[in-house]
Motif scaffolding. Structure first.
Motif, PDB file in Angstrom:
ATOM      1  N   GLY A 117      -9.767   6.320  -2.349  1.00 24.88           N
ATOM      2  CA  GLY A 117     -11.183   5.996  -2.449  1.00 24.88           C
ATOM      3  C   GLY A 117     -11.435   4.505  -2.381  1.00 24.88           C
ATOM      4  N   ALA A 118     -10.578   3.732  -3.043  1.00 26.23           N
ATOM      5  CA  ALA A 118     -10.732   2.277  -3.016  1.00 26.23           C
ATOM      6  C   ALA A 118     -10.495   1.722  -1.621  1.00 26.23           C
ATOM      7  CB  ALA A 118      -9.769   1.647  -4.016  1.00 26.23           C
ATOM      8  N   LEU A 119      -9.484   2.232  -0.910  1.00 16.71           N
ATOM      9  CA  LEU A 119      -9.202   1.763   0.441  1.00 16.71           C
ATOM     10  C   LEU A 119     -10.337   2.131   1.393  1.00 16.71           C
ATOM     11  CD1 LEU A 119      -5.390   2.630   0.602  1.00 16.71           C
ATOM     12  CD2 LEU A 119      -6.396   0.337   0.475  1.00 16.71           C
ATOM     13  N   ALA A 120     -10.896   3.321   1.216  1.00 14.25           N
ATOM     14  CA  ALA A 120     -12.054   3.696   2.029  1.00 14.25           C
ATOM     15  C   ALA A 120     -13.218   2.747   1.769  1.00 14.25           C
ATOM     16  CB  ALA A 120     -12.455   5.141   1.721  1.00 14.25           C
ATOM     17  N   GLY A 121     -13.379   2.343   0.506  1.00 14.79           N
ATOM     18  CA  GLY A 121     -14.435   1.395   0.177  1.00 14.79           C
ATOM     19  C   GLY A 121     -14.228   0.032   0.794  1.00 14.79           C
ATOM     20  N   LEU A 122     -12.983  -0.291   1.119  1.00 13.69           N
ATOM     21  CA  LEU A 122     -12.672  -1.555   1.786  1.00 13.69           C
ATOM     22  C   LEU A 122     -12.759  -1.434   3.305  1.00 13.69           C
ATOM     23  CD1 LEU A 122      -9.641  -2.766  -0.394  1.00 13.69           C
ATOM     24  CD2 LEU A 122     -11.957  -3.714  -0.360  1.00 13.69           C
ATOM     25  N   GLY A 123     -13.125  -0.242   3.793  1.00 16.70           N
ATOM     26  CA  GLY A 123     -13.334  -0.066   5.224  1.00 16.70           C
ATOM     27  C   GLY A 123     -12.258   0.687   5.960  1.00 16.70           C
ATOM     28  N   ALA A 124     -11.250   1.190   5.245  1.00 12.58           N
ATOM     29  CA  ALA A 124     -10.157   1.895   5.910  1.00 12.58           C
ATOM     30  C   ALA A 124     -10.589   3.307   6.300  1.00 12.58           C
ATOM     31  CB  ALA A 124      -8.939   1.955   4.998  1.00 12.58           C
ATOM     32  N   GLY A 125     -10.226   3.729   7.507  1.00 15.65           N
ATOM     33  CA  GLY A 125     -10.480   5.088   7.962  1.00 15.65           C
ATOM     34  C   GLY A 125      -9.250   5.956   7.914  1.00 15.65           C
ATOM     35  N   ASP A 126      -8.076   5.315   7.958  1.00 13.66           N
ATOM     36  CA  ASP A 126      -6.795   5.995   7.820  1.00 13.66           C
ATOM     37  C   ASP A 126      -6.038   5.362   6.671  1.00 13.66           C
ATOM     38  OD1 ASP A 126      -7.347   7.530  10.030  1.00 13.66           O
ATOM     39  OD2 ASP A 126      -6.010   6.440  11.384  1.00 13.66           O
ATOM     40  N   VAL A 127      -5.148   6.140   6.051  1.00 15.08           N
ATOM     41  CA  VAL A 127      -4.260   5.590   5.032  1.00 15.08           C
ATOM     42  C   VAL A 127      -2.838   5.971   5.410  1.00 15.08           C
ATOM     43  CG1 VAL A 127      -4.497   7.604   3.515  1.00 15.08           C
ATOM     44  CG2 VAL A 127      -3.771   5.411   2.569  1.00 15.08           C
ATOM     45  N   VAL A 128      -1.922   5.028   5.252  1.00 18.77           N
ATOM     46  CA  VAL A 128      -0.523   5.271   5.587  1.00 18.77           C
ATOM     47  C   VAL A 128       0.352   4.942   4.388  1.00 18.77           C
ATOM     48  CG1 VAL A 128      -0.852   4.827   8.046  1.00 18.77           C
ATOM     49  CG2 VAL A 128      -0.209   2.941   6.539  1.00 18.77           C
ATOM     50  N   ILE A 129       1.424   5.673   4.273  1.00 17.15           N
ATOM     51  CA  ILE A 129       2.489   5.328   3.337  1.00 17.15           C
ATOM     52  C   ILE A 129       3.557   4.656   4.186  1.00 17.15           C
ATOM     53  CG2 ILE A 129       4.093   6.150   1.582  1.00 17.15           C
ATOM     54  CD1 ILE A 129       2.345   8.630   1.276  1.00 17.15           C
ATOM     55  N   ALA A 130       3.440   3.362   4.329  1.00 23.24           N
ATOM     56  CA  ALA A 130       4.298   2.593   5.232  1.00 23.24           C
ATOM     57  C   ALA A 130       4.169   1.124   4.887  1.00 23.24           C
ATOM     58  CB  ALA A 130       3.896   2.829   6.694  1.00 23.24           C
ATOM     59  N   GLY A 131       5.164   0.353   5.268  1.00 19.10           N
ATOM     60  CA  GLY A 131       5.166  -1.065   4.961  1.00 19.10           C
ATOM     61  C   GLY A 131       4.033  -1.804   5.627  1.00 19.10           C
ATOM     62  N   ASN A 132       3.332  -2.626   4.852  1.00 22.16           N
ATOM     63  CA  ASN A 132       2.232  -3.437   5.362  1.00 22.16           C
ATOM     64  C   ASN A 132       2.769  -4.844   5.612  1.00 22.16           C
ATOM     65  OD1 ASN A 132      -0.196  -4.568   6.032  1.00 22.16           O
ATOM     66  ND2 ASN A 132      -1.213  -4.130   4.097  1.00 22.16           N
ATOM     67  N   ALA A 133       3.540  -4.979   6.689  1.00 18.80           N
ATOM     68  CA  ALA A 133       4.166  -6.263   7.001  1.00 18.80           C
ATOM     69  C   ALA A 133       3.102  -7.339   7.183  1.00 18.80           C
ATOM     70  CB  ALA A 133       5.002  -6.130   8.269  1.00 18.80           C
ATOM     71  N   PRO A 134       3.391  -8.581   6.758  1.00 18.36           N
ATOM     72  CA  PRO A 134       4.702  -9.053   6.323  1.00 18.36           C
ATOM     73  C   PRO A 134       4.968  -8.941   4.826  1.00 18.36           C
ATOM     74  CG  PRO A 134       3.249 -10.929   6.539  1.00 18.36           C
ATOM     75  CD  PRO A 134       2.450  -9.715   6.935  1.00 18.36           C
ATOM     76  N   TYR A 135       4.101  -8.295   4.068  1.00 19.72           N
ATOM     77  CA  TYR A 135       4.280  -8.222   2.615  1.00 19.72           C
ATOM     78  C   TYR A 135       4.505  -6.763   2.222  1.00 19.72           C
ATOM     79  CZ  TYR A 135       1.799 -12.545   3.580  1.00 19.72           C
ATOM     80  OH  TYR A 135       1.405 -13.734   4.122  1.00 19.72           O
ATOM     81  N   TYR A 136       5.752  -6.372   2.125  1.00 19.50           N
ATOM     82  CA  TYR A 136       6.055  -4.977   1.872  1.00 19.50           C
ATOM     83  C   TYR A 136       7.365  -4.868   1.104  1.00 19.50           C
ATOM     84  CZ  TYR A 136       9.555  -5.294   5.597  1.00 19.50           C
ATOM     85  OH  TYR A 136      10.645  -5.645   6.348  1.00 19.50           O
ATOM     86  N   ALA A 137       7.592  -3.685   0.516  1.00 27.34           N
ATOM     87  CA  ALA A 137       8.839  -3.430  -0.200  1.00 27.34           C
ATOM     88  C   ALA A 137       9.704  -2.404   0.510  1.00 27.34           C
ATOM     89  CB  ALA A 137       8.546  -2.961  -1.627  1.00 27.34           C
ATOM     90  N   TRP A 138       9.084  -1.527   1.305  1.00 26.43           N
ATOM     91  CA  TRP A 138       9.785  -0.496   2.072  1.00 26.43           C
ATOM     92  C   TRP A 138       9.039  -0.254   3.381  1.00 26.43           C
ATOM     93  CZ3 TRP A 138       7.963   0.301  -2.933  1.00 26.43           C
ATOM     94  CH2 TRP A 138       8.932   0.328  -3.959  1.00 26.43           C
ATOM     95  N   PRO A 139       9.728   0.158   4.446  1.00 24.06           N
ATOM     96  CA  PRO A 139       9.027   0.575   5.665  1.00 24.06           C
ATOM     97  C   PRO A 139       8.314   1.911   5.519  1.00 24.06           C
ATOM     98  CG  PRO A 139      11.274  -0.142   6.155  1.00 24.06           C
ATOM     99  CD  PRO A 139      11.185   0.003   4.662  1.00 24.06           C
ATOM    100  N   GLY A 140       8.717   2.716   4.553  1.00 21.64           N
ATOM    101  CA  GLY A 140       8.140   4.035   4.333  1.00 21.64           C
ATOM    102  C   GLY A 140       8.812   4.655   3.124  1.00 21.64           C
ATOM    103  N   ILE A 141       8.907   5.981   3.087  1.00 22.69           N
ATOM    104  CA  ILE A 141       9.582   6.670   1.993  1.00 22.69           C
ATOM    105  C   ILE A 141      11.041   6.867   2.357  1.00 22.69           C
ATOM    106  CG2 ILE A 141       9.675   8.772   0.604  1.00 22.69           C
ATOM    107  CD1 ILE A 141       6.714   9.180   1.137  1.00 22.69           C
TER     108      ILE A 141
END
Length: 311
Positions: A117-141
């Motif tokens: 819900g918070a990401l949608a409020g920031l304008g996101a239409g899709d959500v991913v469980i994936a690394g948000n390069a360049p600031y990430y801890a994992w590429p995915g699960i």
């Protein structure tokens, strides 16, 4: 709020307890050992201006149970999300952790719903469980985290293309090849960052600029650079930008490839990481598998599954 737990926005005061939670909740020992660095990397970059001109925006929530006595409550889960400066229509779930004793009680589902819900409020239409390069801890699960994979599928996420890390063994000292004639190699300083960023943007695109910036001058991180006789940059290699035990990114100018510069830069970084106490290093989100396999006998070991869902 329900009878058992409630969700609240994550504050700076909550961070020490969140780090402690992650040490207990992250399933793999190598991740739990770097819980403090993971939380710091994902939170401290809020508001960072990307080289593409956008601003990285983050959001985060915690799940709490009533405390025994006075206090806000006991933190039993956390989720961190962000919107990349590269594509504001995509939100990322960067971290989700639930204490092992609190799983299968709806905590993770409630946290994911709140961050979506918070990401949608920031304008996101899709959500991913994936690394948000360049600031990430994992590429995915990580594929070894079976409960997390099952949870993503149950929450309506669809699997995307796998990504992988390679492991470099640092048990033995890292041998360094000779420096090619006419080439100077040294550790990067803050004064080198603008030229390094320009080199990365011109040669490789926008993906690595932030990682270079956050590897120079930081504790347990670093960057080595190769220069030609005129002071022009021939290549660079960095480590510790996302996590202390991870190597990357690395890049060599097309005209300088085949001279052994990449191998030399890689080995200098690995030697630093060995000195820092690591007996193995993760080469993160790898592209050129054959190069790392040949250069330092690295092997594919950690495989990650990214997931995506339309909001």
């Amino acid at each position: 709020m329900d009878d058992e737990f409630w969700i609240s926005e994550l504050t700076d005061d909550d961070v020490p307890a969140v780090v402690a939670l992650c040490r207990a909740a992250l399933d793999l020992p190598e991740d739990a050992a770097e819980a403090a660095e993971i939380v710091s990397r994902l939170r401290d970059t809020a508001g960072t201006e990307g080289w593409s001109g956008g601003i990285r925006r983050i959001t985060g929530f915690i799940a709490l149970r009533p405390a025994e006595g006075p206090g806000r409550g006991r933190i039993i889960g956390v989720v961190l999300g962000s919107v990349s400066h590269r594509d504001a229509s995509v939100g990322h779930i960067d971290l989700i952790a639930v204490h092992p004793q609190e799983r299968r009680r709806g905590v993770g589902r409630a946290l994911v719903a709140r961050v979506e819900g918070a990401l949608a409020g920031l304008g996101a239409g899709d959500v991913v469980i994936a690394g948000n390069a360049p600031y990430y801890a994992w590429p995915g699960i990580d594929v070894r985290c079976t409960p997390a994979v099952c949870a993503a599928m149950a929450l309506g996420f669809e699997q995307d293309q796998p990504a992988w890390n390679m492991t470099a063994n640092l048990t033995d000292p890292v041998a360094e090849p000779p420096v090619p004639e006419g080439v100077t190699v040294r550790r990067a300083t803050a004064e080198d960052v603008p030229a390094l960023v320009d080199f990365a943007l011109t040669t490789f695109g926008a993906g690595w600029a932030g990682e270079i910036t956050h590897s120079v001058g930081r504790e347990r991180a670093g960057c080595h650079v190769a220069f030609d006789k005129t002071g022009g940059i021939l290549g660079f290699a960095a480590y510790g930008s996302s996590r202390p035990s991870w190597f990357g990114p690395m890049g060599t100018a097309p005209a300088a490839r085949g001279l052994g510069i990449g191998n030399l830069l890689l080995r200098r970084c690995l030697a630093d990481q060995r000195t820092d106490g690591h007996d193995s290093v993760q080469i993160g989100w790898v592209g050129p598998l054959s190069f790392y396999s040949k250069a330092v006998a690295a092997r594919v070991e950690r495989v990650f599954l990214p997931y995506r869902k339309q909001l």
